[in-house]
Structure formats: C-alpha cells, structure tokens
Design a protein around this motif. Structure first.
Motif, PDB file in Angstrom:
ATOM      1  N   GLN A 110       0.815  -1.218   0.000  1.00 29.86           N
ATOM      2  CA  GLN A 110       0.000   0.000   0.000  1.00 29.86           C
ATOM      3  C   GLN A 110       0.852   1.274   0.000  1.00 29.86           C
ATOM      4  O   GLN A 110       0.414   2.329   0.428  1.00 29.86           O
ATOM      5  N   GLN A 111       2.066   1.177  -0.493  1.00 28.37           N
ATOM      6  CA  GLN A 111       2.964   2.326  -0.591  1.00 28.37           C
ATOM      7  C   GLN A 111       2.644   3.109  -1.856  1.00 28.37           C
ATOM      8  O   GLN A 111       2.346   2.545  -2.902  1.00 28.37           O
ATOM      9  N   SER A 112       2.720   4.419  -1.762  1.00 30.55           N
ATOM     10  CA  SER A 112       2.503   5.273  -2.919  1.00 30.55           C
ATOM     11  C   SER A 112       3.845   5.483  -3.611  1.00 30.55           C
ATOM     12  O   SER A 112       4.819   5.907  -2.986  1.00 30.55           O
ATOM     13  N   VAL A 113       3.909   5.162  -4.910  1.00 30.11           N
ATOM     14  CA  VAL A 113       5.159   5.232  -5.662  1.00 30.11           C
ATOM     15  C   VAL A 113       5.002   6.261  -6.783  1.00 30.11           C
ATOM     16  O   VAL A 113       4.012   6.259  -7.505  1.00 30.11           O
ATOM     17  N   PHE A 114       5.995   7.122  -6.920  1.00 29.92           N
ATOM     18  CA  PHE A 114       6.008   8.159  -7.952  1.00 29.92           C
ATOM     19  C   PHE A 114       6.210   7.521  -9.324  1.00 29.92           C
ATOM     20  O   PHE A 114       6.964   6.555  -9.470  1.00 29.92           O
ATOM     21  N   VAL A 115       5.542   8.052 -10.332  1.00 32.93           N
ATOM     22  CA  VAL A 115       5.736   7.595 -11.705  1.00 32.93           C
ATOM     23  C   VAL A 115       5.821   8.810 -12.629  1.00 32.93           C
ATOM     24  O   VAL A 115       5.098   9.781 -12.452  1.00 32.93           O
ATOM     25  N   HIS A 116       6.748   8.763 -13.588  1.00 36.34           N
ATOM     26  CA  HIS A 116       6.919   9.833 -14.562  1.00 36.34           C
ATOM     27  C   HIS A 116       6.543   9.300 -15.936  1.00 36.34           C
ATOM     28  O   HIS A 116       6.712   8.111 -16.224  1.00 36.34           O
ATOM     29  N   GLN A 117       6.058  10.152 -16.791  1.00 31.88           N
ATOM     30  CA  GLN A 117       5.577   9.722 -18.106  1.00 31.88           C
ATOM     31  C   GLN A 117       6.683   9.106 -18.956  1.00 31.88           C
ATOM     32  O   GLN A 117       6.409   8.294 -19.846  1.00 31.88           O
ATOM     33  N   ASN A 118       7.947   9.430 -18.707  1.00 36.58           N
ATOM     34  CA  ASN A 118       9.049   8.838 -19.465  1.00 36.58           C
ATOM     35  C   ASN A 118       9.225   7.352 -19.156  1.00 36.58           C
ATOM     36  O   ASN A 118       9.878   6.640 -19.913  1.00 36.58           O
ATOM     37  N   GLU A 119       8.681   6.892 -18.032  1.00 35.93           N
ATOM     38  CA  GLU A 119       8.825   5.498 -17.629  1.00 35.93           C
ATOM     39  C   GLU A 119       7.620   4.650 -18.041  1.00 35.93           C
ATOM     40  O   GLU A 119       7.524   3.495 -17.662  1.00 35.93           O
ATOM     41  N   LEU A 120       6.681   5.228 -18.779  1.00 36.56           N
ATOM     42  CA  LEU A 120       5.477   4.506 -19.178  1.00 36.56           C
ATOM     43  C   LEU A 120       5.720   3.729 -20.464  1.00 36.56           C
ATOM     44  O   LEU A 120       6.321   4.239 -21.406  1.00 36.56           O
ATOM     45  N   ILE A 121       5.213   2.498 -20.504  1.00 36.06           N
ATOM     46  CA  ILE A 121       5.226   1.719 -21.740  1.00 36.06           C
ATOM     47  C   ILE A 121       3.875   1.888 -22.432  1.00 36.06           C
ATOM     48  O   ILE A 121       3.804   2.052 -23.646  1.00 36.06           O
TER      49      ILE A 121
END
Length: 154
Positions: A110-121
C-alpha cells in the motif's frame, strides 16, 4: 594638597598587567631552561605499533607483512541506483498527463510510488491497474516499466 589621580581600579588593573607580564616572562625562562638542545634524530622519533599506539621503540622487522598496492582501497565505490527486478502490481491513484507525472498505489504494501511519463510503456489514467518495477533514486522510490493491465472478459 591634591588627591592622587590614580584610582583604586587603575591601580588594580596595573597590578594585574604587571603580574601577567611577570608570568609570561617566567614561562619564557622555563622554556629556555628546559630546552634540550642536541637531541639525536632517534631520540625525537615516535613509532606506531600494529595497534596504532605510539611507542618509542621501533617495530620488529620480522612482523612486517607485505601488502600489494592494488589491494588498498581508498574511499568507497560510488553506489549506482539499484533496480529491483521484482514486477509489482498496483492502481494508479493520480496521474496528471499535462504535467507528466502521477502516483501508483502498490498492492503489496500500500505504498505510494512516484511515476513519470518517461517510464510509461502504455498510456495510463487514474484507477488503471498496472504492473511496474521499482527503481530507487536519490529522491526516493520511482516506478519504471509501467504497463497497463488488460482486463480479461468473463
């Protein structure tokens, strides 16, 4: 008869100055008297034993160990950001496509993890179920290799 121009505090300050001057001269004389001239170099040397303690006796040459210079490590190696190869599942809690970042709630902890659009497939939106890997960065955990889970029809 006139009174003396010298007050009590002036006399005390002058006495203190004189005493300080005498003490300084006495210390200077003591240093000159105790200075031993003509010591040999061996008498002035100090040695360090195998435990790091100072000693006046030189170390035993039989106890010497040869060390290869290449084995000596000075400092520590620079640590690269670690990439944990565990594929995790989660839900996109917030994603702002205009700013290009968001957060994924990990199902496991249940941890909130940051995501950036450059890491999206695959393109994602809020409430999408995704798989991702976690990469530790200097600013904290970040999701990489983010893929959208395709819902299977029942």
């Amino acid at each position: 008869m006139g009174a003396s121009n010298e007050t009590f505090s002036k006399r005390e300050k002058e006495k203190a100055r004189q005493k300080k001057k005498q003490d300084k001269q006495g210390k200077r004389d003591d240093r000159k008297a105790n200075l031993t001239k003509g010591q040999s170099l061996d008498q002035m040397l100090a040695y360090v034993d195998e435990n790091g303690n100072l000693s006046t006796t030189p170390p035993d040459p039989k106890g010497y160990k040869s060390v290869d210079q290449e084995e000596i490590v000075i400092g520590i190696a620079k640590r690269e950001p670690e990439l944990v190869e565990v594929v995790r599942r989660g839900t996109v809690t917030m994603f702002n496509s205009a700013k290009g970042f968001g957060f994924i709630r990990d199902q496991q902890n249940q941890q909130s993890v940051f995501v950036h659009q450059n890491e999206l497939i695959d393109p994602i939106q809020e409430n999408d179920r995704v798989t991702f890997e976690i990469k530790n960065t200097p600013k904290g955990a970040s999701a990489v290799q983010v893929r959208k889970l395709v819902k299977t029809p029942n």
